[in-house]
Design a protein around this motif. Structure first.
Motif, PDB file in Angstrom:
ATOM      1  N   ALA A 373       0.881  -1.254   0.134  1.00 30.09           N
ATOM      2  CA  ALA A 373       0.074   0.165  -0.258  1.00 30.09           C
ATOM      3  C   ALA A 373       0.617   1.349  -0.107  1.00 30.09           C
ATOM      4  N   ASP A 374       0.441   2.091  -0.621  1.00 27.64           N
ATOM      5  CA  ASP A 374       1.189   3.611  -0.637  1.00 27.64           C
ATOM      6  C   ASP A 374       0.871   4.222   0.633  1.00 27.64           C
ATOM      7  N   GLU A 375      -0.127   4.240   1.195  1.00 27.72           N
ATOM      8  CA  GLU A 375      -0.627   4.627   2.422  1.00 27.72           C
ATOM      9  C   GLU A 375      -1.066   3.448   3.123  1.00 27.72           C
ATOM     10  N   ALA A 376      -0.705   3.234   4.477  1.00 27.65           N
ATOM     11  CA  ALA A 376      -1.358   2.373   5.429  1.00 27.65           C
ATOM     12  C   ALA A 376      -2.108   2.884   6.569  1.00 27.65           C
ATOM     13  N   ILE A 377      -3.439   2.759   6.828  1.00 24.99           N
ATOM     14  CA  ILE A 377      -4.289   3.245   7.933  1.00 24.99           C
ATOM     15  C   ILE A 377      -4.714   2.483   8.625  1.00 24.99           C
ATOM     16  N   ILE A 378      -4.881   2.481  10.026  1.00 27.24           N
ATOM     17  CA  ILE A 378      -5.630   1.571  10.967  1.00 27.24           C
ATOM     18  C   ILE A 378      -6.392   2.358  11.820  1.00 27.24           C
ATOM     19  N   TYR A 379      -7.679   1.681  11.789  1.00 25.92           N
ATOM     20  CA  TYR A 379      -8.709   2.136  12.726  1.00 25.92           C
ATOM     21  C   TYR A 379      -9.031   1.158  13.756  1.00 25.92           C
ATOM     22  N   LEU A 380      -9.005   1.830  15.046  1.00 27.34           N
ATOM     23  CA  LEU A 380      -9.245   1.180  16.280  1.00 27.34           C
ATOM     24  C   LEU A 380     -10.387   1.876  16.977  1.00 27.34           C
ATOM     25  N   ASN A 381     -11.564   0.920  17.250  1.00 25.80           N
ATOM     26  CA  ASN A 381     -12.508   1.516  18.009  1.00 25.80           C
ATOM     27  C   ASN A 381     -12.110   1.263  19.705  1.00 25.80           C
ATOM     28  N   PRO A 382     -11.844   2.443  20.454  1.00 28.86           N
ATOM     29  CA  PRO A 382     -11.854   2.246  21.780  1.00 28.86           C
ATOM     30  C   PRO A 382     -12.703   1.312  22.608  1.00 28.86           C
ATOM     31  N   HIS A 383     -14.382   1.443  22.099  1.00 20.97           N
ATOM     32  CA  HIS A 383     -15.464   1.028  22.780  1.00 20.97           C
ATOM     33  C   HIS A 383     -15.049  -0.684  22.599  1.00 20.97           C
ATOM     34  N   ALA A 384     -14.969  -0.965  21.306  1.00 20.75           N
ATOM     35  CA  ALA A 384     -14.746  -2.398  20.849  1.00 20.75           C
ATOM     36  C   ALA A 384     -13.561  -3.218  21.732  1.00 20.75           C
ATOM     37  N   VAL A 385     -12.467  -2.428  21.848  1.00 21.42           N
ATOM     38  CA  VAL A 385     -11.216  -2.899  22.544  1.00 21.42           C
ATOM     39  C   VAL A 385     -11.717  -3.041  24.046  1.00 21.42           C
ATOM     40  N   ALA A 386     -12.337  -1.971  24.545  1.00 23.70           N
ATOM     41  CA  ALA A 386     -12.769  -2.133  26.045  1.00 23.70           C
ATOM     42  C   ALA A 386     -13.559  -3.169  26.519  1.00 23.70           C
ATOM     43  N   LEU A 387     -14.517  -3.649  25.263  1.00 21.94           N
ATOM     44  CA  LEU A 387     -15.687  -4.633  25.515  1.00 21.94           C
ATOM     45  C   LEU A 387     -14.802  -6.081  25.543  1.00 21.94           C
ATOM     46  N   LYS A 388     -13.630  -6.041  24.649  1.00 22.77           N
ATOM     47  CA  LYS A 388     -13.081  -7.507  24.852  1.00 22.77           C
ATOM     48  C   LYS A 388     -11.819  -7.287  25.939  1.00 22.77           C
ATOM     49  N   LYS A 389     -11.902  -6.553  26.644  1.00 21.77           N
ATOM     50  CA  LYS A 389     -11.017  -6.075  27.945  1.00 21.77           C
ATOM     51  C   LYS A 389      -9.629  -6.409  27.617  1.00 21.77           C
ATOM     52  N   LEU A 390      -9.289  -5.552  26.470  1.00 21.92           N
ATOM     53  CA  LEU A 390      -7.819  -5.564  25.976  1.00 21.92           C
ATOM     54  C   LEU A 390      -7.279  -4.302  25.930  1.00 21.92           C
ATOM     55  N   GLU A 391      -5.925  -4.122  25.717  1.00 23.92           N
ATOM     56  CA  GLU A 391      -5.196  -2.819  25.908  1.00 23.92           C
ATOM     57  C   GLU A 391      -5.171  -2.264  24.406  1.00 23.92           C
ATOM     58  N   LEU A 392      -5.507  -0.969  24.500  1.00 21.96           N
ATOM     59  CA  LEU A 392      -5.810  -0.134  23.270  1.00 21.96           C
ATOM     60  C   LEU A 392      -4.530   0.294  22.928  1.00 21.96           C
ATOM     61  N   MET A 393      -3.739  -0.203  21.773  1.00 23.45           N
ATOM     62  CA  MET A 393      -2.700  -0.031  21.064  1.00 23.45           C
ATOM     63  C   MET A 393      -2.562   1.334  20.600  1.00 23.45           C
ATOM     64  N   ASP A 394      -1.205   1.800  20.875  1.00 17.16           N
ATOM     65  CA  ASP A 394      -1.084   3.094  20.230  1.00 17.16           C
ATOM     66  C   ASP A 394      -0.366   3.158  18.962  1.00 17.16           C
ATOM     67  N   GLU A 395      -0.145   4.378  18.229  1.00 13.22           N
ATOM     68  CA  GLU A 395       0.482   4.153  16.939  1.00 13.22           C
ATOM     69  C   GLU A 395       1.929   3.509  16.471  1.00 13.22           C
ATOM     70  N   GLU A 396       2.729   3.751  17.706  1.00 12.33           N
ATOM     71  CA  GLU A 396       4.194   3.409  17.769  1.00 12.33           C
ATOM     72  C   GLU A 396       4.187   1.788  17.816  1.00 12.33           C
ATOM     73  N   THR A 397       3.323   1.075  18.600  1.00 13.48           N
ATOM     74  CA  THR A 397       3.166  -0.272  18.901  1.00 13.48           C
ATOM     75  C   THR A 397       2.758  -0.724  17.388  1.00 13.48           C
ATOM     76  N   LEU A 398       1.567  -0.375  16.830  1.00 20.96           N
ATOM     77  CA  LEU A 398       1.171  -0.897  15.693  1.00 20.96           C
ATOM     78  C   LEU A 398       2.101  -0.533  14.484  1.00 20.96           C
ATOM     79  N   ARG A 399       2.952   0.387  14.395  1.00 20.80           N
ATOM     80  CA  ARG A 399       4.092   0.768  13.370  1.00 20.80           C
ATOM     81  C   ARG A 399       5.166  -0.464  13.556  1.00 20.80           C
TER      82      ARG A 399
END
Length: 451
Positions: A373-399
């Motif tokens: 991809a020439d440009e790569a984008i990730i979308y995270l829904n904080p509510h969905a992460v919270a419902l699954k009782k997981l840690e919301l990852m930041d941009e550096e972690t995802l990169r």
């Protein structure tokens, strides 16, 4: 008249099965704690939408021929408890499908990816050729009102999921169908929350392949190393049929199949879809369809919903949407668009929505999946992460996980929409990938950019 009650009737497959039985003339009732669209409207139109949400044990009585149990229900569900007390037959939907198809030729399509696409191609070709068949598929397909059909047809085509059967049965669904003809498209770790051990996950497919009966056929993708490894060690009296991507070439953004009878233009594209097409072709040939008939029908196939679905096109710019969420699916889809249109800019947007994809421990599996991809984008829904009782990852972690230092993260769907609307889409393709819906992000204004 047979009478069946559905516990958790609102699910995608469950409500389609309920509608199929209703069409067959059976008396159908059901319950659920919540039912979303389109299930709600479709059940209401058929007159079988529950009057109110919740579980009502008084709906369960001895006059029922059986209860069909959805994966969404819990073991302590009061309707399930009542059904057990009365000794009623309790079916998961895979068990019920098998019960209804014991006398048919059962074709089961399995694999971590490609199941829906392969099944959809088979359904399209058989219908186009006027062959009578039943089916169970995991997506809505153009030309088919329901995702399930049960009739007196001699054949049934089943999309075989490796996910768990029901709250009462922790086996994989595809074990229940007892295939005569089986296909395995590929193995790539998925459902990390349910199958935390990859070796055990792989073994599910080994068991499925070994179930192919003497006189049956096992069709498998030989370019998938894990599938080939199992097939090479398989001790089976079944006929083994390996396949790989159908020979083809790309001309001005159009995929052309290369055949002994000449060139065949198709609407599908991408290496993964060409593998899916070849696997579907092998099944169709096994069911008596000729090569000429297959090639005639496949030219008209537009694809299944949200499987590299072309939403809108304007000149040399395209908007695609895809169900991709697991690493192998994401990479195959993103690569396919870039390889099909190498001279166009590609913006790939991925919503991490499933438990596996939102889990930091699983993240390294995504390394390299968006490289083209020439440009790569990730979308995270904080509510969905919270419902699954997981840690919301930041941009550096995802990169770091994606091995993509320029990866861009959005956690607000309106901000994502605003950014996508700000882009110039001349000679640009936009690929939206998700098994969710970007927190109900409306796409109309984005679609308008391609009109």
């Amino acid at each position: 008249m047979k009478k069946y009650h559905f516990i958790a009737i609102g699910g995608a497959v469950m409500h389609n099965l309920a509608l199929a039985l209703h069409q067959k003339g059976y008396e159908v009732s059901g319950s659920d704690d919540e039912i979303y669209e389109p299930s709600r409207s479709r059940l209401a139109k058929a007159g079988i939408l529950p009057d109110e949400w919740g579980w009502f044990p008084e709906k369960i009585d001895k006059n029922l021929d059986g209860v069909i149990l959805g994966m969404h229900a819990r073991i302590e569900n009061p309707e399930l408890v009542k059904a057990k007390e009365l000794g009623l037959p309790i079916y998961s939907f895979p068990e019920f499908i098998y019960n209804q198809s014991k006398d048919k030729t059962r074709v089961v399509v399995a694999g971590s990816h490609g199941k829906t696409s392969i099944t959809s191609i088979i359904l399209h070709v058989l219908k186009d050729q006027g062959i009578d068949f039943d089916y169970l598929v995991g997506a809505q397909i153009e030309g088919f009102d329901l995702m399930v059909r049960l009739s007196d047809a001699p054949i049934i085509i089943i999309e075989g999921d490796e996910y768990l059967t029901s709250p009462l049965d922790r086996r994989s669904k595809f074990f229940h169908y007892h295939h005569d003809i089986g296909l395995v498209s590929g193995i790539a770790w998925d459902h990390f929350n349910v199958f935390p051990d990859f070796d055990k996950y792989k073994d599910l497919f080994r068991q499925f392949m070994e179930m192919t009966p003497e006189g049956g056929k096992l069709i498998y993708c030989e370019v998938d190393p894990l599938v080939k490894e199992i097939a090479d060690k398989l001790k089976s009296e079944a006929t083994l049929i390996p396949y790989k991507a159908h020979p083809s070439e790309i001309r001005q953004g159009q995929t052309i199949l290369k055949t002994e009878k000449g060139d065949v233009p198709i609407q599908l594209f991408g290496e993964h879809n060409l593998q899916n097409l070849q696997g579907a072709k092998e099944i169709c040939l096994s069911l008596g369809v000729s090569e000429i008939e297959f090639y005639s029908s496949i030219q008209k196939f537009k694809g299944a919903a949200k499987r590299l679905e072309l939403v809108k096109k304007k000149g040399n710019s395209h908007l695609f949407r895809d169900f991709a969420h697991a690493p192998s699916k994401l990479k195959a889809t993103s690569d396919a668009v870039k390889n099909q249109f190498p001279d166009s800019r590609l913006i790939s947007v991925q919503e991490l929505h499933t438990y596996s994809s939102l889990n930091k421990d699983f993240l390294p599996n995504y390394a390299g999946t968006m490289d083209l991809a020439d440009e790569a984008i990730i979308y995270l829904n904080p509510h969905a992460v919270a419902l699954k009782k997981l840690e919301l990852m930041d941009e550096e972690t995802l990169r770091e996980g994606f091995k993509r230092p320029d990866l861009r993260l959005f956690t607000d769907s309106q901000e994502l929409k605003k950014y996508l609307l700000s882009q110039n889409y001349d000679n640009t393709n936009l690929l939206l990938m998700s098994s969710g819906n970007y927190d109900n992000m409306e796409l109309e204004e984005i679609i308008a950019k391609f009109e």
